[in-house]
Design an enzyme around this catalytic site. Structure first.
Site, PDB file in Angstrom:
ATOM      1  N   SER A   1       8.464  72.098  11.110  1.00  0.00           N
ATOM      2  CA  SER A   1       7.168  71.605  10.650  1.00  0.00           C
ATOM      3  C   SER A   1       6.116  71.859  11.725  1.00  0.00           C
ATOM      4  O   SER A   1       6.198  71.323  12.833  1.00  0.00           O
ATOM      5  CB  SER A   1       7.248  70.103  10.362  1.00  0.00           C
ATOM      6  OG  SER A   1       5.942  69.606  10.217  1.00  0.00           O
TER       7      SER A   1
ATOM      8  N   HIS B   1       7.101  74.921   7.525  1.00  0.00           N
ATOM      9  CA  HIS B   1       6.610  73.780   6.745  1.00  0.00           C
ATOM     10  C   HIS B   1       5.222  73.382   7.243  1.00  0.00           C
ATOM     11  O   HIS B   1       5.012  73.191   8.446  1.00  0.00           O
ATOM     12  CB  HIS B   1       7.608  72.628   6.917  1.00  0.00           C
ATOM     13  CG  HIS B   1       7.316  71.415   6.100  1.00  0.00           C
ATOM     14  ND1 HIS B   1       7.657  71.308   4.762  1.00  0.00           N
ATOM     15  CD2 HIS B   1       6.730  70.235   6.434  1.00  0.00           C
ATOM     16  CE1 HIS B   1       7.304  70.116   4.319  1.00  0.00           C
ATOM     17  NE2 HIS B   1       6.730  69.442   5.305  1.00  0.00           N
TER      18      HIS B   1
ATOM     19  N   ASP C   1       2.127  70.727   6.881  1.00  0.00           N
ATOM     20  CA  ASP C   1       1.770  69.386   6.420  1.00  0.00           C
ATOM     21  C   ASP C   1       0.269  69.228   6.296  1.00  0.00           C
ATOM     22  O   ASP C   1      -0.436  69.119   7.302  1.00  0.00           O
ATOM     23  CB  ASP C   1       2.305  68.339   7.407  1.00  0.00           C
ATOM     24  CG  ASP C   1       3.807  68.225   7.331  1.00  0.00           C
ATOM     25  OD1 ASP C   1       4.312  67.952   6.224  1.00  0.00           O
ATOM     26  OD2 ASP C   1       4.476  68.417   8.363  1.00  0.00           O
TER      27      ASP C   1
ATOM     28  N   MET D   1      -2.717  66.875   5.298  1.00  0.00           N
ATOM     29  CA  MET D   1      -3.010  65.440   5.109  1.00  0.00           C
ATOM     30  C   MET D   1      -4.511  65.254   5.026  1.00  0.00           C
ATOM     31  O   MET D   1      -5.258  65.855   5.809  1.00  0.00           O
ATOM     32  CB  MET D   1      -2.473  64.637   6.296  1.00  0.00           C
ATOM     33  CG  MET D   1      -0.989  64.828   6.548  1.00  0.00           C
ATOM     34  SD  MET D   1      -0.424  63.751   7.861  1.00  0.00           S
ATOM     35  CE  MET D   1       1.257  64.372   8.107  1.00  0.00           C
TER      36      MET D   1
ATOM     37  N   HIS E   1       3.074  71.389   2.127  1.00  0.00           N
ATOM     38  CA  HIS E   1       3.354  70.014   1.682  1.00  0.00           C
ATOM     39  C   HIS E   1       2.021  69.280   1.611  1.00  0.00           C
ATOM     40  O   HIS E   1       1.449  68.929   2.637  1.00  0.00           O
ATOM     41  CB  HIS E   1       4.313  69.382   2.715  1.00  0.00           C
ATOM     42  CG  HIS E   1       4.635  67.951   2.456  1.00  0.00           C
ATOM     43  ND1 HIS E   1       5.283  67.161   3.387  1.00  0.00           N
ATOM     44  CD2 HIS E   1       4.421  67.148   1.380  1.00  0.00           C
ATOM     45  CE1 HIS E   1       5.451  65.944   2.892  1.00  0.00           C
ATOM     46  NE2 HIS E   1       4.933  65.904   1.690  1.00  0.00           N
TER      47      HIS E   1
ATOM     48  N   MET F   1      -0.174  66.340   1.163  1.00  0.00           N
ATOM     49  CA  MET F   1      -0.275  64.873   1.166  1.00  0.00           C
ATOM     50  C   MET F   1      -1.742  64.521   0.988  1.00  0.00           C
ATOM     51  O   MET F   1      -2.441  64.111   1.924  1.00  0.00           O
ATOM     52  CB  MET F   1       0.286  64.321   2.489  1.00  0.00           C
ATOM     53  CG  MET F   1       1.801  64.395   2.527  1.00  0.00           C
ATOM     54  SD  MET F   1       2.475  64.222   4.188  1.00  0.00           S
ATOM     55  CE  MET F   1       2.372  65.917   4.752  1.00  0.00           C
TER      56      MET F   1
ATOM     57  N   MET G   1      11.030  62.244   0.945  1.00  0.00           N
ATOM     58  CA  MET G   1      10.485  61.791   2.230  1.00  0.00           C
ATOM     59  C   MET G   1      11.422  60.739   2.816  1.00  0.00           C
ATOM     60  O   MET G   1      11.760  59.760   2.150  1.00  0.00           O
ATOM     61  CB  MET G   1       9.092  61.180   2.042  1.00  0.00           C
ATOM     62  CG  MET G   1       7.971  62.160   1.775  1.00  0.00           C
ATOM     63  SD  MET G   1       7.777  63.472   3.005  1.00  0.00           S
ATOM     64  CE  MET G   1       7.516  62.547   4.508  1.00  0.00           C
TER      65      MET G   1
ATOM     66  N   ASP H   1      12.539  65.365   4.598  1.00  0.00           N
ATOM     67  CA  ASP H   1      11.434  65.494   5.552  1.00  0.00           C
ATOM     68  C   ASP H   1      11.179  64.147   6.217  1.00  0.00           C
ATOM     69  O   ASP H   1      10.813  63.178   5.549  1.00  0.00           O
ATOM     70  CB  ASP H   1      10.191  65.955   4.777  1.00  0.00           C
ATOM     71  CG  ASP H   1       8.995  66.234   5.667  1.00  0.00           C
ATOM     72  OD1 ASP H   1       9.131  66.204   6.901  1.00  0.00           O
ATOM     73  OD2 ASP H   1       7.912  66.487   5.100  1.00  0.00           O
TER      74      ASP H   1
END
Ligand code: DX5
Ligand code: ZN
Length: 224
Positions: free
Chosen positions: A7, A32, A34, A36, A65, A67, A136, A174
């Site tokens: 990640s 990966h 992330d 956010m 991913h 979020m 998660m 994750d």
């Protein structure tokens, strides 16, 4: 065969280009990413511009991913940026089926994620669309948190549903994955392990990847 997806969140952002080169040299196949928004989770990371900059620098699959609240507003941007897979959160989407179909029709891999307290039953209607289910194992928002063992039954349940339903999704885990729980997670049915802090705290990414992959080597379960 299970694999490891480092990640980027835990990488050194002051040397991002070198980090990506090092991951490529180490033989990483999946990165990966992330995303956010500071609303769905109490932290903000990066947007599609960063992914767009990474895209031409690597052949790694870019595993985004999301979020963010209302992912339907953002999916196209992350597809355009060059994501190979896009995972949305079940809890954040008003139009889950539409969002999944949008990702699928663009030719990207389709992922759906659930937070630790969300039961697998809630996403059962969507399993047939999925290439990836992301469980998660920490509250999303920050790297470096401790793994929550209470999610283990969800991994096992997703494996049962995959086998009984003829599905083909990856079961991705994750949050808090480290060398001490990889084998156990694979044993429960996980086949794609996201690793942030436990990966980037290693000095030799190639050696770490080889070690983590060997811990994740698929074991046939008898009588299961
Ligand atoms: C957390 C992110 C994770 C995070 C994992 O919300 O989704 O991908 O980077 O970091 P570690 O492996 O440190 O828990
Ligand atoms: Zn993640």
């Amino acid at each position: 065969m299970a694999d490891i997806a480092p990640s980027l969140l835990a990488a050194d952002f002051d040397r991002l280009e070198q980090e990506i080169e090092a991951l490529d040299r180490a033989g990483t196949g999946i990165l990966h990413l992330d995303v956010m928004d500071g609303i769905f989770v109490p932290n903000y990371t990066f947007g599609p511009e960063l992914i767009e900059r990474i895209r031409p620098k690597t052949h790694m699959l870019l595993d985004t991913h999301l979020m963010v609240i209302e992912p339907s507003l953002h999916i196209d941007d992350y597809l355009m940026a060059g994501s190979d897979s896009i995972t949305i959160h079940y809890e954040s989407s008003t139009y889950v089926e539409e969002d999944l179909l949008r990702i699928q029709s663009a030719g990207a891999r389709v992922g759906l994620s659930i937070k630790p307290e969300t039961p697998v039953e809630e996403i059962e209607p969507y399993l047939r669309y999925l290439d990836l289910v992301l469980v998660m194992s920490v509250e999303p928002g920050f790297g470096g948190q401790a793994f929550m063992p209470e999610v283990l039954p969800k991994i096992r349940r997703l494996l049962e549903l995959k086998l009984s339903g003829g599905h083909y999704y990856n079961i991705q885990v994750d949050g808090g994955v480290n060398r001490g729980n990889i084998a156990m997670l694979v044993d429960q049915g996980a086949d794609l392990l996201v690793m942030g802090s436990a990966f980037f705290s290693e000095h030799d990414y190639g050696a770490a990847l080889a070690e983590f992959r060997s811990l994740a080597r698929y074991r046939m379960r008898e009588g299961d």
